[in-house]
Design a protein around this motif. Sequence first.
Motif, PDB file in Angstrom:
ATOM      1  N   GLU A 123      -4.562  -3.975  -7.251  1.00  0.00           N
ATOM      2  CA  GLU A 123      -5.497  -5.048  -7.300  1.00  0.00           C
ATOM      3  C   GLU A 123      -4.815  -6.150  -8.241  1.00  0.00           C
ATOM      4  O   GLU A 123      -4.527  -7.369  -7.862  1.00  0.00           O
ATOM      5  N   LYS A 124      -3.986  -5.469  -9.580  1.00  0.00           N
ATOM      6  CA  LYS A 124      -3.142  -6.697 -10.397  1.00  0.00           C
ATOM      7  C   LYS A 124      -2.242  -7.305  -9.566  1.00  0.00           C
ATOM      8  O   LYS A 124      -1.860  -8.479  -9.688  1.00  0.00           O
ATOM      9  N   LYS A 161      -1.821  -7.514  -6.409  1.00  0.00           N
ATOM     10  CA  LYS A 161      -2.170  -8.453  -5.150  1.00  0.00           C
ATOM     11  C   LYS A 161      -2.612  -9.862  -5.626  1.00  0.00           C
ATOM     12  O   LYS A 161      -2.478 -10.719  -5.151  1.00  0.00           O
ATOM     13  N   ASN A 162      -3.321  -9.719  -6.942  1.00  0.00           N
ATOM     14  CA  ASN A 162      -3.644 -10.967  -7.326  1.00  0.00           C
ATOM     15  C   ASN A 162      -2.639 -11.772  -7.945  1.00  0.00           C
ATOM     16  O   ASN A 162      -2.588 -12.928  -7.879  1.00  0.00           O
ATOM     17  N   ASP A 208      -0.724 -13.404  -4.980  1.00  0.00           N
ATOM     18  CA  ASP A 208      -1.749 -14.725  -4.262  1.00  0.00           C
ATOM     19  C   ASP A 208      -1.676 -15.942  -5.133  1.00  0.00           C
ATOM     20  O   ASP A 208      -2.145 -16.630  -4.418  1.00  0.00           O
ATOM     21  N   ASP A 241       0.704  -1.179   0.011  1.00  0.00           N
ATOM     22  CA  ASP A 241      -0.140  -0.117  -0.011  1.00  0.00           C
ATOM     23  C   ASP A 241       0.844   1.311  -0.060  1.00  0.00           C
ATOM     24  O   ASP A 241       0.523   2.098  -0.372  1.00  0.00           O
ATOM     25  N   PRO A 264      -5.438   2.302  -7.609  1.00  0.00           N
ATOM     26  CA  PRO A 264      -6.209   1.086  -7.270  1.00  0.00           C
ATOM     27  C   PRO A 264      -6.161  -0.358  -8.066  1.00  0.00           C
ATOM     28  O   PRO A 264      -6.100  -1.187  -7.802  1.00  0.00           O
ATOM     29  N   ASP A 265      -6.246   0.088  -9.567  1.00  0.00           N
ATOM     30  CA  ASP A 265      -6.436  -0.991 -10.435  1.00  0.00           C
ATOM     31  C   ASP A 265      -5.255  -1.689 -10.600  1.00  0.00           C
ATOM     32  O   ASP A 265      -5.031  -2.923 -10.379  1.00  0.00           O
ATOM     33  N   ASN A 266      -3.884  -0.821 -10.643  1.00  0.00           N
ATOM     34  CA  ASN A 266      -2.485  -1.704 -10.583  1.00  0.00           C
ATOM     35  C   ASN A 266      -2.295  -2.462  -9.353  1.00  0.00           C
ATOM     36  O   ASN A 266      -1.832  -3.487  -9.504  1.00  0.00           O
TER      37      ASN A 266
END
Length: 570
Positions: A310-311, A313-314, A317, A300, A306-308
């Motif tokens: 999320e990519k 973190k995906n 994971d 963070d 936010p979009d990048n």
Amino acid sequence: MKSFGERIADALLADGLLTEEQLNEALDFQKKQGGRLLKLLLEKQLVTEQDMMVSMGRCLGAHPVTLAKMRVPQEVIDLIPKDLGQTYKMVAVARLGRKLFVAMADPLNVLALDDLRRVRPTTQIIPLISTEKAVTDFLNNAQTQAAGGIDAILKDVDVSDVELAKDKQDEINLDQLVDSSEEGPVIKLVNLMLVQAIKDRASDIHIEPFEKQLRLRYRVDGMLYDSTAPPKGLQSAIASRIKIMANLDIAERRLPQDGRFRIKLAGREVDLRVSVLPTVHGEKIVMRVLDKGTLSLNLDGLGLPPDNLEKFKNAIDAPHGMILMTGPTGSGKTSTLYAVLTQLNTSDVNIVTIEDPVEYQMVGVNQVQVKPEIGLTFASGLRSILRQDPDIVMVGEIRDSETADIAVKAALTGHLVLSTLHTNDSPGAIARLVDMGIEPFLVSSSLLMVCAQRLLRKICPHCKEAFKVPTDVTSRLGLTNEDVSSNIYYRGRGCSRCKESGFLGRLAILEVLSVTNALREQILHDTSSKVIKDLALKEGLKTLRLAGLEKAKAGLTSLEEVLRVSGSEV
């Protein structure tokens, strides 16, 4: 009755500096993880230290004080012993009769006040409130000024005595020198260089010998700046002192040497990596400052949209696959990977890294240092790591086809592999792997994400001003008239806080390329970086330049800086 932390939180709510949602979020986290409420609010960056200081001051009836703007006589600072000030984060700022006004990070610290009253029994202590960072910076600055400049340290030094020592280097008792008094001028001089570097947030210290002079430079925010240099006569003594600190051979002056050491300053530990290189005029020394306090160890904190984010973190994971960071040396790739490792570092996974060198030591992560001279290379080390039952593997850098081949196969056999690669942009990394001899179908199957990274200098908040953008800059950046008219762009005018540069600190911009099914299909047929980039742009890839322009529109950096960092990108 409400606790002190809750009273401060109420004051922040009343001032509109904190929302109910943010407070509830912090309270929920406190119930699960524990910890002090005020510390959580600061760690989660829900309020600034400055806002917290003002609210605490109002609740306590203690006046807030801005230390950065104060000029306090050295005799007043010395009224509080140095070790007491460093331990309790407090500094004397004024004396009026029997009253001593003391700036403190925590005016409620009864132990600190009691200890100070024991030292100054006849004095009435008046606590003022400041931030912990402000007190630490002030104490460091006062320490540097008390030590005096290089000229003050050297005025009583007999340079000829120092020169004579070079003929007797073999007779020097290392233990005696390491334990020697800190009154020695050369020791003071080297300490001053280190304190100045940390105070100025320098990433590197360069000591460069020339025929008739020495040059001292600090790299701050990616740029080198000259500083007052010591005389040429102290060249050998300074080199010997630094070698002793780094446990190097002081008698060896013909071959390059590498070492490291750790210093403690203002309660925090700072690692320094030393490289000594023989030149025609003596040994050039570069010290890399590795300050964990300046390292952002969470995703963070990277400042991703936010979009990048999320990519990102995906990708991390995912149970297995490969994540690559690309960019030139010094672009913060390794620091970003450390932030990823911190996120993944839990008790149920085995993380092993192989690095050259190990820059930051992390608890819970098994870190291996490459040693090519004894056969421990990235490739051989990686083979051994895969027999250690790892879940996550970080390879410092993929430099050759053998390392690339093992890393890709590890990603295909159930491991999450993180690594770096030297390419200009993210699509170029795919082409580079194929050029290294990796089959396109293996690249397509193993890659999860490729990120290109750069570091932009941030505009100094103390001298930030709006300005009219020059036409040549807008045309080179491809900005439309609407872009220019609908946004306010800023620059730094230059002030004493930023050493007249207009910039203070750096931030990362990332180009995040997620390997989608369409991209996997494309890699099987054509791996040229242009074709991959065109497809990625259609799928919404945000280039480094676009990421930089977003930061400029947000007023965090200047358009000239975006142009400098993104270069000739089209």
